[in-house]
Design an enzyme around this catalytic site. Structure first.
Site, PDB file in Angstrom:
ATOM      1  N   GLY A   1       0.830  -1.185   0.000  1.00 35.87           N
ATOM      2  CA  GLY A   1       0.000   0.000   0.000  1.00 35.87           C
ATOM      3  C   GLY A   1       0.861   1.230   0.000  1.00 35.87           C
ATOM      4  N   ARG A   2       0.226   2.368  -0.221  1.00 40.88           N
ATOM      5  CA  ARG A   2       0.980   3.595  -0.358  1.00 40.88           C
ATOM      6  C   ARG A   2       0.070   4.752  -0.002  1.00 40.88           C
ATOM      7  NH1 ARG A   2       5.396   5.295  -4.291  1.00 40.88           N
ATOM      8  NH2 ARG A   2       5.933   3.113  -4.362  1.00 40.88           N
ATOM      9  N   GLY A   3       0.640   5.845   0.461  1.00 38.42           N
ATOM     10  CA  GLY A   3      -0.173   7.003   0.798  1.00 38.42           C
ATOM     11  C   GLY A   3      -0.130   7.240   2.293  1.00 38.42           C
TER      12      GLY A   3
ATOM     13  N   ASP B   1      -7.325  11.885   8.825  1.00 40.39           N
ATOM     14  CA  ASP B   1      -7.348  11.294   7.487  1.00 40.39           C
ATOM     15  C   ASP B   1      -8.172  10.007   7.501  1.00 40.39           C
ATOM     16  OD1 ASP B   1      -6.906  11.062   4.822  1.00 40.39           O
ATOM     17  OD2 ASP B   1      -4.821  10.422   4.975  1.00 40.39           O
TER      18      ASP B   1
END
Ligand SMILES: *[C@@H]1O[C@H](CO)[C@@H](O)[C@H](O)[C@H]1NC(C)=O
Ligand SMILES: *[C@@H]1O[C@H](CO)[C@@H](O)[C@H](O)[C@H]1NC(C)=O
Ligand SMILES: *[C@@H]1O[C@H](CO)[C@@H](O)[C@H](O)[C@H]1NC(C)=O
Ligand SMILES: *[C@@H]1O[C@H](CO)[C@@H](O)[C@H](O)[C@H]1NC(C)=O
Ligand SMILES: *[C@@H]1O[C@H](CO)[C@@H](O)[C@H](O)[C@H]1NC(C)=O
Ligand SMILES: *[C@@H]1O[C@H](CO)[C@@H](O)[C@H](O)[C@H]1NC(C)=O
Ligand SMILES: *[C@@H]1O[C@H](CO)[C@@H](O)[C@H](O)[C@H]1NC(C)=O
Ligand SMILES: *[C@@H]1O[C@H](CO)[C@@H](O)[C@H](O)[C@H]1NC(C)=O
Ligand SMILES: *[C@@H]1O[C@H](CO)[C@@H](O)[C@H](O)[C@H]1NC(C)=O
Length: 803
Positions: free
Chosen positions: A526-528, A642
């Site tokens: 995953g990324r972010g 977030d």
């Protein structure tokens, strides 16, 4: 068990041979792509090359983690740069992982970004013969052709900013410049066939537009163009002869030779022909549309003037007492350094700028006017920014042109007129030379990279998974999951022995240890949200998720402070919060080690539609509990900031755990303990309106808002619109639901309309109605109208009791 083991072995064999089957390099020559295969952004040798190896087509890096599918000259220039000749997705670069260009069985060529279900670019072609090949030929044309020889689509029909020899410019296509030397997205200048059949250059930005070639001061036929060439085709042959149906003919300065050529509309708005000097590895200009580059409109922006410079081409300068708006880009222009009094009350002076002109935007034309009358006219008119004053020797009088906009400025010794700039009386009129023109150099960052902040889900794009594989996967995976769940079950039982143990279990890892655990950070999951997440296995066989934070602040905080903060996060202990098992802070590396969640993120599961209504309700409740704990039962300062489906992870029983909390605080550069975050954190679509207004405080209600959006997403199956940056309500999920309710006029019909009909399981209409209303309350515009997270938990619990 034995059967499933066998099946999973078969599955593994299948997986390992599949790439060979679909690989283009294996079964077909490198200059063609077959039906059903694709080029992947990750594989460094996934390119198509023309048979003469002059041209290459593949993913070209345009920024950090940003790629465009492009055609370029295979051989780099002497400075190492590549010449880009065409781009498929210049305005929408894709991720550096999991993005693919695929030729579908239907004959459609599509480009997919890692995390999006819909292709971001496609040729929308169809072919029933199933014989389509994608090729790059010796003239640099990239095309889809079937066995019957029919060309379904070709890059020559949709140029970006460059024409190759024999590539026609037609009425269906236009050339658009790049934004700048390093920014390849669509810029401000365009070459096209106008409605009167003439090839023109036009400048257009969000406010202004204007044609600047052929010279707008002349009529078409005075420029030697013909308006009767209705076929509208222009092209250059490989010897450098250019022919257009509007009677524009030219030969390049080296016409007759056969070097490599191209025609490009450059980012400065000029249209040029280039020839490649092979021995020196540079492009040479062999023709250009406009020799005085200051005649190109818009090139220096508002309130500035342009002078032609024999060495640097053009030289932009702000007007006196003005300064550049954006030091990296002249097209933004200049703004006054002084204050204007409101119109009507104030006295004015006029600053004389000899040999200067601003083209166009006259509010009047006043022949035979004295200078003082012209000044009076400008003083009386609020919109007048200054005027152009010129003596016409043939007519024997002077002409006054008051202007309401100062653009297309030019300074040239050849120009005999003057500009008179209107300024407040308080500004000194000390201008007697060029001294007060500020000649700014462009302060280029020198770094041709753009940051693309993109999240994506690892599983959503595997369009080619075969059913057989899926089944064998499931059998094999079930087994593994059972083992893991068993392992976790025993582990959490051990953990209940004491809170202290959980706290002391929090560990500091060395970078080398984590590198080894993640097999050199090879398996990205995953990324972010501030970093890239990798899967790893610790030496004690625990499966973990390792988050490598993008560390911009390069550890401005002391390690002690960092440790204090991370261990606070590590001490948080709630069944709906992801557990942090440790951290690593070494030099510029900062990593967090989390428990690994088998079922990935809520976002992945929503897209694959695996969750029935009962599970969805449980996820909504669990997430609310986790956030409520963060906000209210523990330390006040942990806002999530977030909340979104990517950050809600699901364990093997699909129980939700909130991830990434505390990161916004951890990454905060100042390390201040109050709630002064840098503005605008979070993800578009889930961000509360407060973020957009500087004077509104950021409280836990921002998380409530995001939570409300996530709930609506789970219920409606729709993604929140990402376009409402400006805070407008159009396209927002809550507005959409609100409209449906209003349209129903008091009846309950709207519920079926709003609820995602593809989700399995039954639901009770009245409970669903209440649930949606809770979500809507969370999305209230005014933060005080939103409930707190624990109130939400209460409401959801009562909902279940009613059941
Ligand atoms: C390449 O494609 C163009 C356009 O389809 C065609 O005119 C040209 O003949 C092709 N060139 C080669 C070498 O195949
Ligand atoms: C370009 O060159 C061709 C042949 O070399 C010649 O016939 C033609 O007149 C030239 N055109 C211009 C505009 O000079
Ligand atoms: C100037 O423009 C660039 C690119 O358009 C942008 O990235 C940058 O933030 C701008 N700078 C300022 C000070 O507005
Ligand atoms: C240019 O100057 C005028 C007058 O001083 C001003 O009203 C205008 O806002 C300026 N343009 C820009 C882009 O700042
Ligand atoms: C210009 O204006 C003056 C005064 O109004 C007048 O005498 C003169 O004839 C005008 N000249 C022309 C060329 O119209
Ligand atoms: C500019 O003015 C000078 C004399 O004042 C004249 O000799 C010259 O021809 C003028 N130039 C143009 C382009 O009108
Ligand atoms: C640009 O013009 C200004 C004002 O005339 C001058 O001072 C400066 O040297 C010029 N810059 C270049 C690079 O020619
Ligand atoms: C602007 O650029 C020129 C040429 O690159 C250089 O000689 C000059 O010193 C620069 N001027 C400033 C103010 O940076
Ligand atoms: C490139 O230009 C586009 C269009 O003006 C702009 O939206 C984008 O932010 C620019 N990118 C960078 C890195 O400056």
């Amino acid at each position: 068990m034995a059967l499933s083991y066998l099946l999973s072995v078969i599955g593994l064999i299948f997986i390992s041979i599949t790439p060979l089957i679909s690989s283009s390099s294996f079964s077909s020559p490198p200059f063609a792509l077959k039906l059903g295969s694709s080029l992947s952004v990750e594989k460094k040798d996934d390119f198509l090359i023309s048979p003469n190896s002059l041209y290459t087509a593949g993913f070209y890096i345009v920024g950090e983690n940003a790629y465009c599918f492009s055609i370029w000259l295979t051989k780099p220039l002497s400075d190492g740069s590549h010449t880009i000749l065409w781009m498929a997705n210049r305005d929408l670069p894709v991720n550096g992982k999991f993005s693919k260009l695929s030729l579908l069985k239907t004959g459609d060529l599509i480009l997919r970004d890692a995390y999006q279900r819909l292709p971001i670019w496609s040729t929308t072609t169809r072919d029933s013969t199933r014989t389509v090949l994608l090729r790059l030929n010796n003239s640099g044309n990239f095309f889809l052709q079937n066995r019957e020889g029919k060309v379904l689509w070709q890059s020559f029909d949709s140029p970006t900013n460059t024409l190759l020899p024999n590539q026609p410019l037609t009425k269906f296509a236009s050339l658009v410049s790049s934004r700048s030397q390093t920014n390849h997205s669509s810029g401000l200048f365009k070459l096209f066939f106008d409605n009167d059949n003439v090839v023109r250059l036009v400048y257009s930005d969000s406010k202004l537009t204007g044609i600047y070639w052929p010279n707008p001061e002349f009529r078409t036929w005075e420029s030697g163009r013909n308006v009767y060439g209705s076929r509208r085709i222009a092209s250059m042959d490989s010897s450098g002869h250019f022919i257009s149906t509007d009677d524009l003919f030219f030969n390049t300065s080296d016409a007759g030779d056969q070097p490599l050529r191209r025609l490009t509309i450059d980012f400065d708005g000029n249209f040029r022909a280039y020839s490649l000097d092979k021995s020196r590895g540079i492009w040479q200009v062999t023709w250009q549309a406009i020799s005085e580059t200051c005649k190109i409109h818009g090139s220096c922006g508002e309130n500035s003037t342009c002078s032609n410079d024999p060495i640097y081409g053009r030289n932009c300068s702000c007007l006196p007492n003005h300064k550049m708006i954006n030091r990296t880009d002249w097209s933004y222009g200049c703004e006054p350094e002084f204050k204007w009094a409101s119109c009507g009350n104030g006295e004015y002076n006029f600053l004389h700028l000899p040999h200067s002109d601003f083209w166009g935007y006259d509010s009047r034309y006043m022949p035979n006017t004295t200078l003082s009358a012209c000044k009076q006219e400008c003083i009386n008119s609020c919109s007048c920014k200054g005027f152009q004053y010129k003596h016409d020797w043939t007519k024997g009088f002077s002409i006054c042109y008051p202007k309401f906009l100062l653009v297309n400025g030019l300074r040239s010794a050849n120009f005999n007129g003057s500009m008179y700039l209107k300024v407040p009386k308080s500004i000194p009129l000390s201008l007697n030379s060029d001294r007060d023109f500020q000649g700014f150099n462009l302060t280029c960052s020198g770094k041709p990279t753009i940051q693309l902040d993109r999240d994506y889900d690892i599983n959503s794009q595997k369009e080619s998974i075969k059913y057989l594989m899926l089944i064998t996967y499931v059998f094999g995976a079930l087994e593994i999951i059972c083992i893991i769940c068993f392992f976790y079950g025993t582990r959490s039982r051990l953990n209940t022995e004491g809170y202290l143990q959980a706290a002391t279990g929090f560990k500091r890892f060395s970078y080398a240890e984590l590198k080894k655990a993640s097999k050199n950070f090879s398996e990205e999951i995953g990324r972010g949200g501030g970093g890239i997440v990798y899967k790893g296995v610790l030496s004690d066989n625990r499966v973990v998720a390792i988050k490598h934070l993008y560390n911009e602040s390069s550890n401005k905080k002391g390690e002690a402070e960092l440790l204090a903060e991370i261990s606070t996060l590590g001490r948080l202990n709630h069944m709906n919060l992801i557990e942090i098992w440790g951290y690593c802070a070494e030099g510029k590396h900062m990593l967090l080690v989390y428990e690994y969640m088998e079922n990935g993120s809520l976002s992945q599961n929503l897209q694959s539609n695996k969750l029935d209504w009962d599970k969805r309700l449980d996820i909504a409740l669990g997430t609310a509990k986790g956030l409520a704990y963060l906000h209210e039962e523990c330390l006040e300062w942990i806002l999530h900031c977030d909340v979104k489906p990517h950050n809600i992870l699901l364990d093997c029983d699909y129980r939700p755990k909130v991830a990434d909390f505390g990161l916004s605080k951890l990454l905060d550069r100042n390390g201040t303990r109050d709630l002064e975050f840098t503005r605008a954190r979070g993800t578009r679509g889930y961000m509360a309106p407060e973020w957009l207004f500087v004077n509104l405080p950021i409280t836990s209600k921002v998380d409530v808002y995001s939570y409300g959006v996530v709930m609506l997403e789970m219920i409606t199956g729709r993604r929140p619109a990402c376009a409402n940056q400006s805070g407008g309500s159009e396209g927002r999920l809550d507005s959409w639901v609100g409209e449906k309710i209003a349209a129903a006029g008091g009846k309950n019909d709207w519920i079926q309309e709003v609820v995602d009909s593809t989700v399995d399981g039954n639901y009770n209409i009245s409970i669903m109605g209440t649930l949606i209303k809770v979500a809507l309350r969370c999305c209230e515009e005014a933060k005080d109208a939103r409930p707190t997270m624990s109130e939400v938990v209460d409401m959801l619990l009562h909902l279940e009791e009613d059941e």
